[in-house]
Design a protein around this motif. Structure first.
Motif, PDB file in Angstrom:
ATOM      1  N   LYS A  32      14.626 114.407  43.672  1.00  6.74           N
ATOM      2  CA  LYS A  32      15.358 115.637  43.985  1.00  6.74           C
ATOM      3  C   LYS A  32      16.455 115.379  44.992  1.00  6.74           C
ATOM      4  O   LYS A  32      17.567 115.917  44.891  1.00  6.74           O
ATOM      5  N   ALA A  33      16.131 114.530  45.978  1.00  7.38           N
ATOM      6  CA  ALA A  33      17.126 114.233  47.003  1.00  7.38           C
ATOM      7  C   ALA A  33      18.285 113.477  46.396  1.00  7.38           C
ATOM      8  O   ALA A  33      19.450 113.723  46.730  1.00  7.38           O
ATOM      9  N   PHE A  34      17.978 112.569  45.460  1.00 10.42           N
ATOM     10  CA  PHE A  34      19.037 111.815  44.792  1.00 10.42           C
ATOM     11  C   PHE A  34      19.986 112.738  44.062  1.00 10.42           C
ATOM     12  O   PHE A  34      21.204 112.579  44.106  1.00 10.42           O
ATOM     13  N   PHE A  35      19.421 113.753  43.394  1.00 10.90           N
ATOM     14  CA  PHE A  35      20.280 114.702  42.680  1.00 10.90           C
ATOM     15  C   PHE A  35      21.107 115.521  43.655  1.00 10.90           C
ATOM     16  O   PHE A  35      22.160 116.040  43.308  1.00 10.90           O
ATOM     17  N   GLY A  36      20.569 115.682  44.872  1.00  7.19           N
ATOM     18  CA  GLY A  36      21.315 116.462  45.848  1.00  7.19           C
ATOM     19  C   GLY A  36      22.272 115.645  46.662  1.00  7.19           C
ATOM     20  O   GLY A  36      22.948 116.168  47.548  1.00  7.19           O
ATOM     21  N   GLY A  37      22.370 114.347  46.372  1.00  9.66           N
ATOM     22  CA  GLY A  37      23.292 113.487  47.109  1.00  9.66           C
ATOM     23  C   GLY A  37      22.797 113.137  48.511  1.00  9.66           C
ATOM     24  O   GLY A  37      23.556 112.660  49.330  1.00  9.66           O
ATOM     25  N   ARG A  38      21.498 113.370  48.751  1.00  4.24           N
ATOM     26  CA  ARG A  38      20.971 113.034  50.079  1.00  4.24           C
ATOM     27  C   ARG A  38      20.109 111.792  49.993  1.00  4.24           C
ATOM     28  O   ARG A  38      19.813 111.319  48.904  1.00  4.24           O
ATOM     29  N   GLN A  39      19.697 111.308  51.146  1.00  2.00           N
ATOM     30  CA  GLN A  39      18.765 110.206  51.088  1.00  2.00           C
ATOM     31  C   GLN A  39      17.339 110.714  50.925  1.00  2.00           C
ATOM     32  O   GLN A  39      16.538 110.131  50.232  1.00  2.00           O
ATOM     33  N   GLY A  40      17.025 111.806  51.577  1.00  2.00           N
ATOM     34  CA  GLY A  40      15.751 112.447  51.332  1.00  2.00           C
ATOM     35  C   GLY A  40      14.613 111.872  52.126  1.00  2.00           C
ATOM     36  O   GLY A  40      14.769 110.987  52.964  1.00  2.00           O
ATOM     37  N   ARG A  41      13.417 112.413  51.853  1.00  4.24           N
ATOM     38  CA  ARG A  41      12.244 111.981  52.602  1.00  4.24           C
ATOM     39  C   ARG A  41      11.809 110.608  52.164  1.00  4.24           C
ATOM     40  O   ARG A  41      12.147 110.127  51.085  1.00  4.24           O
ATOM     41  N   ASN A  42      10.991 110.022  52.985  1.00  3.99           N
ATOM     42  CA  ASN A  42      10.356 108.754  52.701  1.00  3.99           C
ATOM     43  C   ASN A  42       9.444 108.932  51.487  1.00  3.99           C
ATOM     44  O   ASN A  42       8.852 109.984  51.294  1.00  3.99           O
ATOM     45  N   ILE A  43       9.299 107.863  50.690  1.00  2.31           N
ATOM     46  CA  ILE A  43       8.365 107.953  49.548  1.00  2.31           C
ATOM     47  C   ILE A  43       6.940 108.149  50.046  1.00  2.31           C
ATOM     48  O   ILE A  43       6.125 108.841  49.436  1.00  2.31           O
ATOM     49  N   PHE A  44       6.636 107.552  51.178  1.00  3.63           N
ATOM     50  CA  PHE A  44       5.262 107.627  51.671  1.00  3.63           C
ATOM     51  C   PHE A  44       5.061 108.781  52.629  1.00  3.63           C
ATOM     52  O   PHE A  44       4.111 108.802  53.391  1.00  3.63           O
ATOM     53  N   GLN A  45       6.006 109.779  52.577  1.00  7.57           N
ATOM     54  CA  GLN A  45       5.955 110.838  53.565  1.00  7.57           C
ATOM     55  C   GLN A  45       4.643 111.592  53.534  1.00  7.57           C
ATOM     56  O   GLN A  45       4.142 112.010  54.579  1.00  7.57           O
ATOM     57  N   LEU A  46       4.061 111.755  52.311  1.00  8.29           N
ATOM     58  CA  LEU A  46       2.822 112.534  52.221  1.00  8.29           C
ATOM     59  C   LEU A  46       1.698 111.852  52.993  1.00  8.29           C
ATOM     60  O   LEU A  46       0.853 112.515  53.598  1.00  8.29           O
ATOM     61  N   TYR A  47       1.695 110.514  52.973  1.00  7.25           N
ATOM     62  CA  TYR A  47       0.663 109.800  53.737  1.00  7.25           C
ATOM     63  C   TYR A  47       0.794 110.133  55.223  1.00  7.25           C
ATOM     64  O   TYR A  47      -0.199 110.441  55.901  1.00  7.25           O
TER      65      TYR A  47
END
Lengths: 306, 220, 505
Positions: free
Chosen positions: A28-43
């Motif tokens: 989702k972040a990629f589509f928004g042009g952002r870097q976005g949260r960490n993949i492991f953020q849920l951990y």
């Protein structure tokens, strides 16, 4: 050696599940042009929540206290049934997909009554919506699995997954395509993704799942996040098993294909979330009924052929 | 071959599905066009030998149904400002239940008919479904352009049925159907054009003056 | 004398194909000429000349062949029929079409100039402007060509295409008086009839499947002689063909387009629609019935036709009671007669096919002649009194005495009183039902006839007499235009007497 493999794959499932929401958010972040949260953020979120204290409201009872851990436990048991990399899960028997569905339904039930237990109107509203969507989504799931078992001739999840192969695709491509479509829609509905529910919304009136957990805090909330990640894994693995059928007997290769299939499912869920808007609430039953007709079409067409 | 034709038939069925649920007249016209083009490919998958005629014929059908009819209808839509269907209250539920009913009736009909089809066993239910969905579109929609679209869909269904049945001499039959649609759409398009000029909207609800008038109404 | 008849007979048999092609192509060429001509009077004369020659050649073709019983020329594998033997219904309907077209074209020659001089306003005050006469005459001729094609086709697919062509060519004709109501009527006509014809197309496909064991050919002569039909598909085919062509014919519950279209169209077009087009659709149903009976399923098709026929009679009786406009009432009377013909064909299995055939013919001929005469009159009434509702028309006896006399005679003939040819089929029908023991059906039908007579009578009697003092206002032009109706009514009475003489002798 076999038992160690079984134990290993259970551990992998239980530990790898929280990556999937991370993948979705990253897409989702990629589509928004952002870097976005960490993949492991849920951990990190779960770890943070486990280190916090719990606050229980005065209006809640025992139900509220046991709901969250029970949900997590039920989801973990359901996850143990799922096959991994061509191997069967820890529990595997004929008709075990019904057990999966009902375990998930029980956990949903506990979530609903714990939400109603808090006495908050928002949570009650979310609970009723959740119950309504479940009514329409479960027949779709059952119909799709029935069709799958009709195609493969097996009645356990492990049996179905092992029979799925590229050869089966060549013979039954359109029916399998329809089944993938309906299962994907069910997955999006059950795990509260767009177009059924926006997980990033912060307006209570538009929430469905998130509003039910407004009063949970600390480890309870962490367990609920974890349980929903496991649910995503379970439903997603159905879709991935069909789209990435694997059939070499090598454990590591099969596991790799399986995990990448799940990643593909997560990525497509992320794409759908970025591209579509949430469907109007009144339209959601129609959407699910549309998925139901797709599943029925698949079933009838399979019977016509055979 | 069979898988490709099965996918085509699936796509035709999905076009039917969206036909019942669309609210925009332009989308209806596009769906009918897509369905016509898909149906044009079906006879090509039938023929075992490769003659030129099926290809040329399919090309003619694609040009007619894919470009010609939609462009006429869209011009009429723009001229009459007939962009939106009326959204009625019962719409979603009736559409869904009728769709499922149509599906079961078509499948039941096909199983009763005991006909050996060479392409695929799904073409008979698909053609019946298309025919019924065309009927429903004519009945349920309020814009006259949508009713013309329903007629096109009806003829698409008959075309699919003809493809399934006439393996040996498809061209004469398909030519007859095509000529029929061509002239019919011309005349209907002309009529709708006039309707748009006479009435301010091209809603068929305004075409309600001619009917049986009973005593109580007349005395009001 | 006899040798001339023999000469004509041989000529018509041997040159059948050429004559039939002439009858179909000549109107098409005439319509192209009409599209190219400039002045209106020229177009009308082309219309009349074409109609005249069409009638001449049809008469030449039909009458010598009527006395032939057993000439069997093989008809197979040709799109057109090669002779009228075994196809008497085609001959009769062709004559009806031709004669009606002649009358209509004569009427056009007098009526349209009258309309041009008197510009009318419709109910809302808008001036009615008629459509260009190019379109009108051109499409009238194309309409004639397509109806002739129906009468000559030997292939179910060609039959279907011809009936579709009649739908499409008659649609612009209904829209002649460019008003909202006629536009609405045209739209309803187009949609309902096109959907009906699409159903008939499906029925044709089913028929081909049913005959697939003998090659699936749709040539009617082949279908008569096929022995091995797939029964299920044949039944399905008949149902679809019946419903599809029944929509075109005006059977209930598919008749909904009929009152609107026939009342909004100009009177010559209404006459042709009622008198000729409905018969052509009935021809298609007749052929399907014959095909089904040759396979032995006569009782199936007969029962369907009886049910629909009775239902049509019921619907027309119910709806004719409260009509306000006389043209709509005439349209419902057409529905009734179509139901009657369908019912007659249905009881042919009980009462004997050869007997019933004659009565169907007399009904068709009588109905076409009388109905077209009535529609011509209705056009004149509308022109004179400027209103479609009969409540606005009063004391016709004083204002237009000749016209009222013809109007009254027409009503008597239409309702089936004895000098009318419509009396005998009704009598035969009731007799057949009574003798086969269906007393309740017979009573129902008699009630329906009485109600229809009452409904029509209410309209006609109220227009004839009145309390207002009016003076005579009949122009000689009007009297001239009464001639087609008078001729048609007289000839219908003549036909009825001829039929009686034929029945006795």
């Amino acid at each position: 050696m076999e038992n160690i493999k079984l134990f290993l794959q259970a551990v992998i499932i239980l530990f790898a599940a929280p990556i999937l929401p991370g993948i979705i958010n990253r897409v989702k972040a990629f589509f928004g042009g952002r870097q976005g949260r960490n993949i492991f953020q849920l951990y990190f979120d779960i770890y943070k929540l486990f280190n916090k204290g719990i606050v229980y409201s005065n209006t809640t009872t025992l139900i509220f206290r046991i709901a969250a851990p029970a949900m997590a436990a039920l989801s973990c048991i359901a996850a143990l049934i799922m096959p991994f990399g061509g191997q069967s899960g820890l529990l595997s028997f004929s008709g075990d997909f019904i057990l999966i569905v009902y375990l998930l339904a029980l956990s949903r039930f506990l979530l609903i009554i714990s939400a109603m237990d808090t006495g908050s109107p928002f949570e009650g509203m979310g609970a009723s919506r959740e119950a309504q969507f479940a009514v329409f989504a479960e027949p779709v799931f059952f119909m799709s699995i029935l069709t799958l078992s009709k195609i493969t001739g097996e009645s356990s999840v492990h049996g179905i997954f092992s029979k799925l192969s590229p050869v089966l695709w060549v013979e039954n491509a359109p029916v399998l395509f329809l089944i993938v479509l309906s299962l994907f829609i069910v997955m999006l509905c059950e795990t509260s993704r767009v177009p059924f529910d926006d997980p990033d919304t912060h307006l209570e009136l538009t929430m469905i799942h998130e509003v039910m957990v407004l009063d949970n805090s600390g480890p309870d909330l962490g367990l609920i996040f974890y349980a929903s990640a496991i649910k995503l894994w379970i439903l997603g693995s159905f879709v991935s098993a069909i789209i990435m059928p694997r059939h070499s007997e090598i454990f590591w290769l099969d596991s790799l294909i399986y995990i990448s299939g799940l990643a593909i499912v997560a990525i497509s869920a992320g794409v759908v979330e970025s591209v579509m808007a949430r469907v109007r609430l009144l339209r959601v039953p129609q959407f699910l009924l549309a998925a139901f007709s797709v599943a029925i079409m698949a079933f009838v067409f399979q019977s016509l052929k055979g | 071959m069979e898988t490709i034709s099965q996918f085509l038939i699936l796509a035709i069925i999905f076009c039917n599905f969206f036909l019942l649920f669309s609210h925009s007249t332009k989308r209806l016209v596009d769906l009918a066009a897509i369905q016509g083009v898909l149906a044009a490919f079906l006879p090509l998958l039938n023929s075992r030998e490769f003659f030129f005629e099926p290809f040329i014929f399919a090309l003619i059908v694609i040009i007619l149904k894919g470009f010609f009819f939609p462009s006429i209808l869209k011009k009429i839509i723009v001229k009459n400002s007939a962009y939106e269907e009326k959204r009625r209250e019962y719409y979603g539920h009736i559409s869904w239940s009728m769709y499922l009913l149509i599906f079961f009736v078509s499948v039941w009909l096909s199983t009763r008919l005991n006909f050996d089809v060479e392409t695929s066993a799904w073409i008979l239910p698909a053609s019946f479904m298309t025919i019924f969905c065309g009927f429903l579109t004519i009945i349920l929609k309020s814009q006259t352009v949508s009713q013309i679209t329903g007629y096109i869909v009806l003829e698409n269904g008959i075309y699919c049925f003809g493809t399934a049945i006439f393996i040996h001499q498809p061209l004469m039959v398909e030519a007859a159907i095509l000529l029929d649609i061509f002239v019919a759409i011309f005349v209907m398009g002309m009529a709708v054009f006039h309707i748009g000029r006479e009435f301010k909207d091209s809603d068929s609800d305004s075409l309600g003056e001619l009917r049986e008038v009973f005593e109580e109404e007349a005395q009001k | 004398m006899i040798s001339i008849i023999d000469l004509l007979r041989d000529c018509s048999i041997s040159c059948f194909k050429e004559f039939s092609l002439f009858l179909i192509i000549m109107p098409i060429i005439a319509s192209i000429i009409c599209f190219l001509l400039r002045s209106n009077s020229q177009k009308r004369s082309v219309l009349f000349i074409a109609g005249f020659f069409h009638f001449l050649v049809s008469a030449l073709l039909v009458f010598p062949q009527l006395y032939i019983d057993n000439i069997s020329i093989s008809n197979s594998n040709s799109l057109f029929i090669s002779s009228f033997s075994g196809n008497v219904e085609n001959a009769v309907f062709l004559m009806i079409v031709s004669l009606l077209f002649l009358g209509a074209s004569y009427y056009v020659m007098g009526y349209l100039p009258m309309e041009e001089k008197n510009i009318r306003k419709d109910e809302e005050g808008f001036i009615i402007n008629d459509e260009p006469e190019t379109v009108f005459s051109g499409f009238m001729l194309l309409f004639l060509a397509s109806m002739t094609l129906v009468c000559f086709s030997n292939h179910m697919g060609l039959l279907w295409a011809a009936i579709e062509a009649t739908t499409l060519f008659s649609a612009p004709l209904i829209y002649f008086h460019r008003s909202r109501k006629s536009l609405e009527a045209t739209w309803k006509y187009l949609v309902v009839c096109s959907v009906g014809i699409a159903i008939a197309l499906l029925g044709t496909f089913f028929l081909s499947i049913a005959a697939s064991s003998s090659g699936g050919s749709l040539y009617i002569s082949d279908l008569y002689s096929t022995n091995s039909f797939n029964t299920l598909w044949l039944k399905l085919a008949f149902i679809f063909l019946f419903v599809g062509y029944g929509t075109k014919m005006g059977l209930s519950p598919m008749h909904t387009w009929l009152p609107d279209a026939h009342s909004e169209a100009p009177s010559m077009v209404s006459a042709l629609l009622s008198g000729a087009l409905l018969n052509c659709a009935f021809l298609a149903i007749w052929k399907s019935h014959l095909i089904v009976s040759s396979a032995g399923l006569e009782s199936f098709s007969s029962s369907i036709m009886v049910v629909f026929g009775i239902f049509t009679l019921f619907i027309s009786a119910v709806f004719i009671i409260n009509q306000r406009e006389y043209k709509r009432a005439l349209a419902y009377s057409s529905v009734e007669n179509m139901g009657l013909m369908c019912l007659l064909l249905g009881i042919s299995s009980i009462a004997g096919y050869e007997n019933t055939k004659q009565f169907i013919f007399i009904n068709a001929i009588g109905h076409s002649l009388i109905k077209s005469g009535m529609f011509f009159l209705a056009g004149l009434v509308f022109f004179q009194y400027k209103s479609k509702k009969f409540s606005d028309i009063e004391s016709m006896v004083e204002k237009t005495p000749t016209m009222s006399a013809v109007w009254f005679i027409g009503f008597i003939l239409l309702s089936g009183a004895p000098p009318s040819p419509l009396f005998l089929p009704k009598f035969f029908l009731i007799k057949a039902f009574l003798s086969s023991g269906n007393y309740y059906t017979a009573i129902f039908i008699i009630l329906a006839f009485i109600i229809i007579f009452g409904g029509l009578g209410r309209i006609f009697f109220s227009t004839l007499f009145g309390s207002k003092e009016t003076e005579k206002d009949e122009s000689p032009q009007l009297k001239k235009l009464l001639i087609p109706s008078q001729i048609f009514f007289l000839s219908s009475m003549f036909v009825s007497f001829l039929f009686l003489w034929f029945l006795r002798g």
